[in-house]
Design a protein around this motif. Structure first.
Motif, PDB file in Angstrom:
ATOM      1  N   GLY A   1       2.258 -20.861 -12.532  1.00 52.94           N
ATOM      2  CA  GLY A   1       0.888 -20.674 -13.338  1.00 52.94           C
ATOM      3  C   GLY A   1       1.484 -20.740 -14.849  1.00 52.94           C
ATOM      4  O   GLY A   1       0.721 -21.435 -15.395  1.00 52.94           O
ATOM      5  N   TYR A   2       2.594 -20.321 -14.961  1.00 49.02           N
ATOM      6  CA  TYR A   2       3.277 -20.399 -16.689  1.00 49.02           C
ATOM      7  C   TYR A   2       3.600 -21.831 -16.908  1.00 49.02           C
ATOM      8  O   TYR A   2       3.184 -22.434 -17.892  1.00 49.02           O
ATOM      9  N   ILE A   3       4.177 -22.490 -15.982  1.00 48.33           N
ATOM     10  CA  ILE A   3       4.912 -23.881 -16.239  1.00 48.33           C
ATOM     11  C   ILE A   3       3.774 -24.738 -16.437  1.00 48.33           C
ATOM     12  O   ILE A   3       3.453 -25.641 -17.389  1.00 48.33           O
ATOM     13  N   GLU A   4       2.591 -24.967 -15.613  1.00 50.22           N
ATOM     14  CA  GLU A   4       1.577 -25.686 -15.405  1.00 50.22           C
ATOM     15  C   GLU A   4       0.591 -25.598 -16.927  1.00 50.22           C
ATOM     16  O   GLU A   4      -0.045 -26.409 -17.194  1.00 50.22           O
ATOM     17  N   HIS A   5       0.602 -24.349 -17.037  1.00 53.92           N
ATOM     18  CA  HIS A   5      -0.184 -24.002 -18.263  1.00 53.92           C
ATOM     19  C   HIS A   5       0.224 -24.438 -19.826  1.00 53.92           C
ATOM     20  O   HIS A   5      -0.417 -24.466 -20.678  1.00 53.92           O
ATOM     21  N   CYS A   6       1.760 -24.510 -19.700  1.00 48.06           N
ATOM     22  CA  CYS A   6       1.984 -25.212 -20.806  1.00 48.06           C
ATOM     23  C   CYS A   6       1.843 -26.588 -21.079  1.00 48.06           C
ATOM     24  O   CYS A   6       1.826 -27.342 -20.152  1.00 48.06           O
ATOM     25  N   ARG A   7       1.745 -27.045 -22.480  1.00 46.58           N
ATOM     26  CA  ARG A   7       1.183 -28.424 -22.703  1.00 46.58           C
ATOM     27  C   ARG A   7       2.331 -29.340 -22.704  1.00 46.58           C
ATOM     28  O   ARG A   7       2.061 -30.642 -22.712  1.00 46.58           O
ATOM     29  N   GLU A   8       3.662 -29.020 -22.675  1.00 47.79           N
ATOM     30  CA  GLU A   8       4.609 -30.035 -22.693  1.00 47.79           C
ATOM     31  C   GLU A   8       4.784 -30.777 -21.531  1.00 47.79           C
ATOM     32  O   GLU A   8       4.463 -30.257 -20.024  1.00 47.79           O
ATOM     33  N   GLU A   9       5.188 -32.043 -21.476  1.00 49.02           N
ATOM     34  CA  GLU A   9       5.406 -32.936 -20.323  1.00 49.02           C
ATOM     35  C   GLU A   9       6.712 -32.677 -19.573  1.00 49.02           C
ATOM     36  O   GLU A   9       6.538 -33.133 -18.293  1.00 49.02           O
ATOM     37  N   TYR A  10       7.472 -32.278 -20.211  1.00 49.52           N
ATOM     38  CA  TYR A  10       8.937 -32.348 -19.603  1.00 49.52           C
ATOM     39  C   TYR A  10       9.411 -30.882 -19.583  1.00 49.52           C
ATOM     40  O   TYR A  10       8.877 -30.165 -20.212  1.00 49.52           O
ATOM     41  N   VAL A  11      10.311 -30.489 -18.676  1.00 46.50           N
ATOM     42  CA  VAL A  11      11.043 -29.191 -18.625  1.00 46.50           C
ATOM     43  C   VAL A  11      12.517 -29.538 -18.587  1.00 46.50           C
ATOM     44  O   VAL A  11      13.097 -30.146 -18.124  1.00 46.50           O
ATOM     45  N   LEU A  12      13.173 -28.602 -19.683  1.00 42.73           N
ATOM     46  CA  LEU A  12      14.504 -28.350 -19.496  1.00 42.73           C
ATOM     47  C   LEU A  12      15.135 -27.139 -19.128  1.00 42.73           C
ATOM     48  O   LEU A  12      14.751 -26.336 -19.786  1.00 42.73           O
ATOM     49  N   ILE A  13      15.547 -27.261 -18.150  1.00 42.49           N
ATOM     50  CA  ILE A  13      16.315 -26.173 -17.201  1.00 42.49           C
ATOM     51  C   ILE A  13      17.517 -25.941 -17.781  1.00 42.49           C
ATOM     52  O   ILE A  13      18.595 -26.619 -17.701  1.00 42.49           O
ATOM     53  N   GLU A  14      17.765 -24.546 -18.265  1.00 39.02           N
ATOM     54  CA  GLU A  14      19.295 -24.413 -18.804  1.00 39.02           C
ATOM     55  C   GLU A  14      19.587 -22.920 -18.114  1.00 39.02           C
ATOM     56  O   GLU A  14      18.758 -22.097 -17.498  1.00 39.02           O
ATOM     57  N   GLN A  15      20.948 -22.528 -18.200  1.00 43.60           N
ATOM     58  CA  GLN A  15      21.633 -21.350 -17.733  1.00 43.60           C
ATOM     59  C   GLN A  15      22.073 -20.529 -18.575  1.00 43.60           C
ATOM     60  O   GLN A  15      22.621 -20.905 -19.866  1.00 43.60           O
TER      61      GLN A  15
END
Length: 369
Positions: free
Chosen positions: A108-122
């Motif tokens: 829900g959070y990810i899809e609500h964000c307007r950005e097209e890409y996701v950068l996953i970090e640790q």
């Protein structure tokens, strides 16, 4: 690719179980480091310096310290009109047992964000990394997924490490999980990756439908189906995956070349500001090759130590190769060597404690010795 079209997604609790002493009352990302910083300061600063405006931090437990430190994100320039910092914690009985379910439960959070890409970090990685070079590489190669890797020996503490095999252009031909040659130099993929948001959620849903809950298997399956590339992080990088690696990194900060690379004024590392008076040094104090934060009172001898804010070192005390976290009080004529001291500890007069460089002693938060 525009940097403001990338959503930052940070897993704060990476390898919590590998540093149980330090993570007993906090998550890994909020572990104090370098005298005045927390681990998460590095990845958040890297994202902010690279133009990422929207960041979500996944914290499964012990996140009070993390919440207090990052606040609204203002210290990282992430609280402006078009910027946002969100702390994502368990809710409604949702599972945080594995990364596949965790990412899905945040859909829900990810899809609500307007950005097209996701950068996953640790949250356990210390490096000063320019993501704009990663974005350019991803776009130039028309990649679906770009993995960030570090060349070298796999750090201790990673039970199922990932290594990759890529050609000269960076295209990945194979991903290995828990390879046999962990003692040899390899291309170690430490959990940083760039992916299109729609592709990420499609693969997560597909994995759930097949009851495939291992994110590493999902990445392996992606090779061949998609254009998967690898980008090398060539800068100084520390992985906090054990108490020894935590100690070693703090000792590394005594080296000027390490400080110069990590604290590059062109890409500054931000942190929560605590206004303290300058540190005071007594007439009989001696300080050599140490990092001393503000607000300290040093009346004893300090050598090869990292001293956080508000620490008191009594007259006649001798500290060597120690990490002392904030607001700790060290009594007179104490002798400490290879000791990690957590916050708000009181060490009474005349105490002697000693560890070794391969096995430093640890004193828990708010202890009285």
């Amino acid at each position: 690719m525009r940097s403001n079209d990338v959503l930052g997604f940070i897993f704060a609790g990476t390898l919590d179980d590998k540093i149980p002493e330090l993570a007993a009352s906090r998550t890994t990302a909020s572990v104090p480091i370098g005298g005045k910083y927390r681990l998460i300061d590095f990845v958040l600063s890297n994202m902010s310096n690279s133009g990422i405006n929207n960041v979500g931090i996944v914290a499964k437990s012990n996140f009070l310290s993390l919440t207090d430190h990052v606040g609204s994100g203002s210290a990282y320039d992430l609280s402006k009109r078009r910027s946002n910092l969100t702390l994502l914690t368990p809710y409604g009985g949702k599972s945080f047992s594995n990364l596949v379910e965790t990412i899905y439960n945040m859909h829900g959070y990810i899809e609500h964000c307007r950005e097209e890409y996701v950068l996953i970090e640790q949250g356990n990685v210390v490096t000063n990394f320019d993501y704009s070079a990663l974005f350019d590489f991803h776009s130039k190669n028309n990649a679906d997924i770009t993995l960030v890797y570090k060349k070298g020996i796999i750090p201790a503490g990673y039970d199922r490490p990932i290594t990759i095999d890529a050609d000269a252009s960076g295209k990945v031909s194979q991903i290995f999980v828990k390879p046999d040659n962990t003692a040899e130099e390899s291309d170690f993929m430490y959990g940083s990756l760039l992916i299109r948001k729609e592709l990420l959620m499609n693969e997560i849903r597909s994995a759930l439908s097949l009851n495939q809950l291992d994110i590493k298997r999902v990445l392996q399956d992606a090779v061949g189906k998609f254009r998967v590339f690898a980008f090398e992080n060539k800068g100084y990088t520390a992985f906090i995956s054990s108490i020894n690696s935590y100690f070693a990194f703090n000792m590394d900060l005594m080296k000027k070349e390490v400080r110069d690379e990590l604290f590059n004024p062109k890409r500054p590392i931000y942190t929560k500001v605590r206004d303290d008076a300058p540190s005071r040094y007594g007439l009989e104090s001696k300080v050599k090759n140490s990092i001393i934060a503000q607000g300290c009172v040093i009346d004893g001898e300090v050598e090869n130590c990292v001293i956080s804010k508000g620490v008191y070192v009594g007259k006649g005390a001798k500290l060597s190769n120690c990490i002392v976290m904030q607001d700790t009080k060290i009594g007179t004529y104490t002798n400490l060597n290879y000791v990690i001291i957590d916050k708000d500890v009181q060490i009474k007069d005349g105490r002697s404690l000693m560890g070794f460089d391969s096995y430093p002693s640890y004193i828990a938060k708010k202890s009285v010795v």
